[in-house]
Design a protein around this motif. Structure first.
Motif, PDB file in Angstrom:
ATOM      1  N   ARG A 140      71.148 -24.346 112.884  1.00 51.86           N
ATOM      2  CA  ARG A 140      70.982 -24.944 114.208  1.00 51.86           C
ATOM      3  C   ARG A 140      72.223 -25.771 114.481  1.00 51.86           C
ATOM      4  N   ILE A 141      72.925 -25.388 115.540  1.00 53.99           N
ATOM      5  CA  ILE A 141      74.179 -26.029 115.932  1.00 53.99           C
ATOM      6  C   ILE A 141      74.012 -26.550 117.348  1.00 53.99           C
ATOM      7  N   ASP A 142      74.231 -27.833 117.534  1.00 51.31           N
ATOM      8  CA  ASP A 142      74.092 -28.470 118.851  1.00 51.31           C
ATOM      9  C   ASP A 142      72.753 -28.126 119.494  1.00 51.31           C
ATOM     10  N   GLY A 143      71.681 -28.135 118.693  1.00 50.10           N
ATOM     11  CA  GLY A 143      70.340 -27.911 119.212  1.00 50.10           C
ATOM     12  C   GLY A 143      69.951 -26.462 119.416  1.00 50.10           C
ATOM     13  N   LYS A 144      70.853 -25.517 119.136  1.00 49.92           N
ATOM     14  CA  LYS A 144      70.551 -24.097 119.315  1.00 49.92           C
ATOM     15  C   LYS A 144      70.572 -23.387 117.964  1.00 49.92           C
ATOM     16  N   ALA A 145      69.545 -22.577 117.714  1.00 47.90           N
ATOM     17  CA  ALA A 145      69.424 -21.868 116.441  1.00 47.90           C
ATOM     18  C   ALA A 145      70.022 -20.464 116.541  1.00 47.90           C
ATOM     19  N   TYR A 146      70.641 -20.047 115.430  1.00 50.62           N
ATOM     20  CA  TYR A 146      71.254 -18.721 115.322  1.00 50.62           C
ATOM     21  C   TYR A 146      70.900 -18.133 113.958  1.00 50.62           C
ATOM     22  N   PHE A 147      70.530 -16.861 113.917  1.00 52.23           N
ATOM     23  CA  PHE A 147      70.397 -16.181 112.644  1.00 52.23           C
ATOM     24  C   PHE A 147      71.768 -16.093 111.995  1.00 52.23           C
ATOM     25  N   VAL A 148      71.786 -16.061 110.655  1.00 52.12           N
ATOM     26  CA  VAL A 148      73.028 -16.066 109.874  1.00 52.12           C
ATOM     27  C   VAL A 148      73.297 -14.681 109.299  1.00 52.12           C
ATOM     28  N   ASP A 149      74.530 -14.254 109.388  1.00 51.50           N
ATOM     29  CA  ASP A 149      75.017 -13.046 108.721  1.00 51.50           C
ATOM     30  C   ASP A 149      76.061 -13.477 107.697  1.00 51.50           C
ATOM     31  N   GLY A 150      76.006 -12.922 106.499  1.00 49.26           N
ATOM     32  CA  GLY A 150      76.995 -13.236 105.473  1.00 49.26           C
ATOM     33  C   GLY A 150      76.401 -13.946 104.267  1.00 49.26           C
ATOM     34  N   THR A 151      75.193 -14.439 104.381  1.00 48.60           N
ATOM     35  CA  THR A 151      74.424 -14.983 103.266  1.00 48.60           C
ATOM     36  C   THR A 151      72.958 -14.857 103.642  1.00 48.60           C
ATOM     37  N   ARG A 152      72.091 -14.712 102.630  1.00 50.61           N
ATOM     38  CA  ARG A 152      70.673 -14.484 102.893  1.00 50.61           C
ATOM     39  C   ARG A 152      69.833 -15.684 102.487  1.00 50.61           C
ATOM     40  N   ILE A 153      68.634 -15.758 102.995  1.00 45.89           N
ATOM     41  CA  ILE A 153      67.755 -16.898 102.760  1.00 45.89           C
ATOM     42  C   ILE A 153      67.485 -17.111 101.266  1.00 45.89           C
ATOM     43  N   ASP A 154      67.297 -16.041 100.492  1.00 48.00           N
ATOM     44  CA  ASP A 154      66.980 -16.190  99.073  1.00 48.00           C
ATOM     45  C   ASP A 154      68.221 -16.302  98.185  1.00 48.00           C
ATOM     46  N   ASP A 155      69.403 -16.300  98.769  1.00 49.47           N
ATOM     47  CA  ASP A 155      70.629 -16.553  97.999  1.00 49.47           C
ATOM     48  C   ASP A 155      70.718 -18.023  97.596  1.00 49.47           C
ATOM     49  N   HIS A 156      69.855 -18.852  98.143  1.00 47.18           N
ATOM     50  CA  HIS A 156      69.936 -20.304  97.942  1.00 47.18           C
ATOM     51  C   HIS A 156      68.656 -20.860  97.336  1.00 47.18           C
ATOM     52  N   GLY A 157      67.959 -20.046  96.576  1.00 46.97           N
ATOM     53  CA  GLY A 157      66.722 -20.472  95.931  1.00 46.97           C
ATOM     54  C   GLY A 157      65.519 -19.799  96.567  1.00 46.97           C
ATOM     55  N   ASP A 158      64.344 -20.146  96.049  1.00 50.94           N
ATOM     56  CA  ASP A 158      63.091 -19.581  96.544  1.00 50.94           C
ATOM     57  C   ASP A 158      62.775 -20.184  97.907  1.00 50.94           C
ATOM     58  N   SER A 159      62.777 -19.380  98.935  1.00 52.15           N
ATOM     59  CA  SER A 159      62.580 -19.893 100.302  1.00 52.15           C
ATOM     60  C   SER A 159      61.185 -20.467 100.514  1.00 52.15           C
ATOM     61  N   HIS A 160      60.229 -20.098  99.655  1.00 52.22           N
ATOM     62  CA  HIS A 160      58.865 -20.602  99.808  1.00 52.22           C
ATOM     63  C   HIS A 160      58.519 -21.715  98.819  1.00 52.22           C
ATOM     64  N   ALA A 161      59.489 -22.180  98.056  1.00 53.07           N
ATOM     65  CA  ALA A 161      59.283 -23.333  97.167  1.00 53.07           C
ATOM     66  C   ALA A 161      59.147 -24.600  98.012  1.00 53.07           C
ATOM     67  N   LYS A 162      58.737 -25.681  97.382  1.00 53.46           N
ATOM     68  CA  LYS A 162      58.534 -26.951  98.087  1.00 53.46           C
ATOM     69  C   LYS A 162      59.793 -27.386  98.862  1.00 53.46           C
ATOM     70  N   ASP A 163      60.968 -27.146  98.278  1.00 57.40           N
ATOM     71  CA  ASP A 163      62.223 -27.524  98.936  1.00 57.40           C
ATOM     72  C   ASP A 163      62.930 -26.323  99.562  1.00 57.40           C
ATOM     73  N   GLY A 164      62.226 -25.193  99.692  1.00 58.95           N
ATOM     74  CA  GLY A 164      62.809 -23.966 100.236  1.00 58.95           C
ATOM     75  C   GLY A 164      62.932 -23.983 101.751  1.00 58.95           C
TER      76      GLY A 164
END
Length: 106
Positions: free
Chosen positions: A51-75
């Motif tokens: 989210r940049i300046d209040g507007k959300a954009y999907f990301v290309d170039g890295t995936r949600i699970d590249d940064h840990g378990d997306s459904h973990a407490k801090d995911g």
């Protein structure tokens, strides 16, 4: 000579209209999370978004699970985090060139 000039002018016009709409961004700190779960974006599954300046954009170039378990407490599906990113917005998507997830504040 007129024909050559006309062809060059037509080629320039075609190239201008064929270019993708993009906005180049410098390195910055942004909010990052699941686009569907936390930013209200429409999609088929959990996908990383910024989210940049209040507007959300999907990301290309890295995936949600590249940064840990997306459904973990801090995911990303459970919380909104901060990341330092570099990239550009092209066709309403964030094309990331660098992504560093920042530590959670306790």
């Amino acid at each position: 000579m007129k024909n050559l000039f006309s062809i060059a002018l037509l080629f320039t016009a075609l190239m201008s209209s064929a270019q993708e709409k993009k906005e180049v961004l410098k390195s910055q700190i942004v909010e990052v999370s699941c686009g569907e779960c936390n930013f209200g974006l429409k999609g088929k599954s959990c996908d990383l978004a910024v989210r940049i300046d209040g507007k959300a954009y999907f990301v290309d170039g890295t995936r949600i699970d590249d940064h840990g378990d997306s459904h973990a407490k801090d995911g990303f599906c459970e919380t909104i985090r901060k990341a330092e990113v570099t990239g550009e917005i092209i066709d309403n998507r964030f094309k990331v060139t660098s992504f560093t997830l920042l530590p959670e504040k306790k």
